[in-house]
Design an enzyme around this catalytic site. Structure first.
Site, PDB file in Angstrom:
ATOM      1  N   LYS A  11       0.618  -1.413   0.379  1.00 50.91           N
ATOM      2  CA  LYS A  11       0.140   0.245  -0.107  1.00 50.91           C
ATOM      3  C   LYS A  11       0.508   1.385  -0.329  1.00 50.91           C
ATOM      4  CE  LYS A  11      -2.287  -1.357   3.217  1.00 50.91           C
ATOM      5  NZ  LYS A  11      -1.725  -2.143   4.268  1.00 50.91           N
ATOM      6  N   ARG A  86     -10.600   0.356   9.232  1.00 46.11           N
ATOM      7  CA  ARG A  86      -9.575  -1.293   9.192  1.00 46.11           C
ATOM      8  C   ARG A  86     -10.500  -1.890  10.217  1.00 46.11           C
ATOM      9  NH1 ARG A  86      -3.994   1.164  10.396  1.00 46.11           N
ATOM     10  NH2 ARG A  86      -2.589  -0.805  10.491  1.00 46.11           N
ATOM     11  N   ARG A 125      11.435  -5.414   5.183  1.00 47.96           N
ATOM     12  CA  ARG A 125      11.143  -4.067   4.910  1.00 47.96           C
ATOM     13  C   ARG A 125      12.193  -2.572   5.457  1.00 47.96           C
ATOM     14  NH1 ARG A 125       4.901  -2.018   5.310  1.00 47.96           N
ATOM     15  NH2 ARG A 125       5.307  -3.314   6.943  1.00 47.96           N
ATOM     16  N   ARG A 153      10.493  -1.550  11.387  1.00 48.48           N
ATOM     17  CA  ARG A 153       9.802  -1.561  12.049  1.00 48.48           C
ATOM     18  C   ARG A 153       9.987  -2.455  13.456  1.00 48.48           C
ATOM     19  NH1 ARG A 153       4.335  -0.547   8.644  1.00 48.48           N
ATOM     20  NH2 ARG A 153       2.993  -1.941   9.841  1.00 48.48           N
ATOM     21  N   ARG A 164      -0.785  -9.518  13.450  1.00 54.66           N
ATOM     22  CA  ARG A 164      -1.464  -8.432  11.792  1.00 54.66           C
ATOM     23  C   ARG A 164      -2.226  -9.219  10.754  1.00 54.66           C
ATOM     24  NH1 ARG A 164       3.820  -5.637  11.069  1.00 54.66           N
ATOM     25  NH2 ARG A 164       3.260  -4.460   9.111  1.00 54.66           N
TER      26      ARG A 164
HETATM   27  P1  ADP Z   1       1.793  -1.904   2.874  1.00 55.92           P
HETATM   28  O1  ADP Z   1       2.093  -0.726   3.572  1.00 55.92           O
HETATM   29  O2  ADP Z   1       0.526  -2.344   2.901  1.00 55.92           O
HETATM   30  O3  ADP Z   1       2.089  -1.979   4.336  1.00 55.92           O
HETATM   31  P2  ADP Z   1       4.752  -1.617   2.192  1.00 55.92           P
HETATM   32  O4  ADP Z   1       4.197  -1.375   1.006  1.00 55.92           O
HETATM   33  O5  ADP Z   1       5.221  -1.366   2.427  1.00 55.92           O
HETATM   34  O6  ADP Z   1       3.370  -2.378   2.410  1.00 55.92           O
HETATM   35  O7  ADP Z   1       5.610  -2.993   1.519  1.00 55.92           O
HETATM   36  C1  ADP Z   1       6.357  -3.433   2.345  1.00 55.92           C
HETATM   37  C2  ADP Z   1       7.422  -4.497   1.784  1.00 55.92           C
HETATM   38  O8  ADP Z   1       7.200  -5.168   0.466  1.00 55.92           O
HETATM   39  C3  ADP Z   1       8.366  -3.211   1.143  1.00 55.92           C
HETATM   40  O9  ADP Z   1       9.866  -4.038   1.840  1.00 55.92           O
HETATM   41  C4  ADP Z   1       7.698  -3.065   0.563  1.00 55.92           C
HETATM   42  O10 ADP Z   1       9.700  -2.240  -0.685  1.00 55.92           O
HETATM   43  C5  ADP Z   1       7.894  -4.406  -0.457  1.00 55.92           C
HETATM   44  N1  ADP Z   1       6.895  -4.524  -1.309  1.00 55.92           N
HETATM   45  C6  ADP Z   1       6.063  -4.068  -1.841  1.00 55.92           C
HETATM   46  N2  ADP Z   1       5.809  -3.901  -3.004  1.00 55.92           N
HETATM   47  C7  ADP Z   1       6.227  -5.020  -3.462  1.00 55.92           C
HETATM   48  C8  ADP Z   1       6.369  -6.090  -5.041  1.00 55.92           C
HETATM   49  N3  ADP Z   1       4.849  -5.394  -5.500  1.00 55.92           N
HETATM   50  N4  ADP Z   1       7.354  -6.989  -4.729  1.00 55.92           N
HETATM   51  C9  ADP Z   1       7.905  -6.945  -4.179  1.00 55.92           C
HETATM   52  N5  ADP Z   1       8.581  -6.538  -2.532  1.00 55.92           N
HETATM   53  C10 ADP Z   1       7.472  -5.035  -2.323  1.00 55.92           C
END
Ligand code: ADP
Length: 207
Positions: A11, A86, A125, A153, A164
């Protein structure tokens, strides 16, 4: 619009791209709560009482904050909610409050990713606290010059992510049929390259 999906679905990653593309404001309820507390606004002071006590901030406080924010001129072109609602009661309360305030939610984009992939995504992440950029150790490796300042985090551990994700299924997933019944839900496959997923979202938004 609203961006929905399990933790680690992408997201935040997609929101950053979509707000640039559509020139709309990205509203993360968590970020906004922390900012309101820091600024000491009336809503921030109220929210702080709950946060300090380790309690969830009541829906009406969060909704009040969102309504206050989207009434500002920089949201005239539109806004994207990420992290709220949520729960189904939150979705219903948000809907009623939006209607009263004269706003309308046009699109709810659900980013679908199988549970098995979420753990790896969330655990890898890393976020740059200076720019807000989201990296992944494997899928989107950070440049060496920012590596030392990246934040991992506390709730991005295997155990916490599993909890979660379970919570997402039991508490947040029920908002999906709610928005589906309103005819504004768009499902997007969240597996693949982030650029491809942005294209999929753009396609379902029909822009
Ligand atoms: P959310 O906001 O839904 O919790 P994030 O955007 O923070 O998710 O993404 C979670 C992790 O996955 C991050 O480390 C991000 O870099 C990685 N990520 C996001 N989109 C992809 C994707 N399409 N393929 C692989 N990894 C991804």
């Amino acid at each position: 619009m609203i961006l929905v999906g399990p933790p680690g679905a992408g997201k935040g990653t997609q929101a950053a791209r979509l707000v640039d593309k559509y020139r709309i404001l990205h509203i993360s309820s968590g970020d906004m709560l922390r900012a309101a507390v820091k600024e000491g606004t009336a809503l921030g002071i109220e929210a702080d009482l709950f946060m300090k006590a380790g309690k969830l901030v009541p829906d009406e406080v969060v909704i009040g904050m969102i309504l206050e924010r989207i009434a500002k001129p920089d949201c005239a072109n539109g806004f994207m909610l990420d992290g709220f609602p949520r729960t189904r009661p939150q979705a219903e309360a948000l809907d009623a409050a939006m209607l009263r305030a004269g706003f309308k939610i046009d699109n709810v984009v659900l980013i679908e990713v199988p549970d098995a992939l979420l753990e790896e995504r969330a655990c890898g992440r890393r976020t740059d606290p200076e720019t807000g950029t989201i990296y992944h150790l494997k899928y989107n490796p950070p440049p060496v010059e920012v590596a030392s300042r990246l934040v991992h985090r506390k709730d991005d551990t295997v155990e916490a992510v599993t909890t979660r994700v379970q919570k997402y299924h039991s508490e947040t997933a029920p908002i999906v049929p709610f928005y589906e019944a309103h005819g504004i839900l768009k499902r997007v496959d969240g597996v693949g390259d982030p650029d491809v997923i942005t294209q999929r979202i753009t396609k379902v938004l029909g822009a």
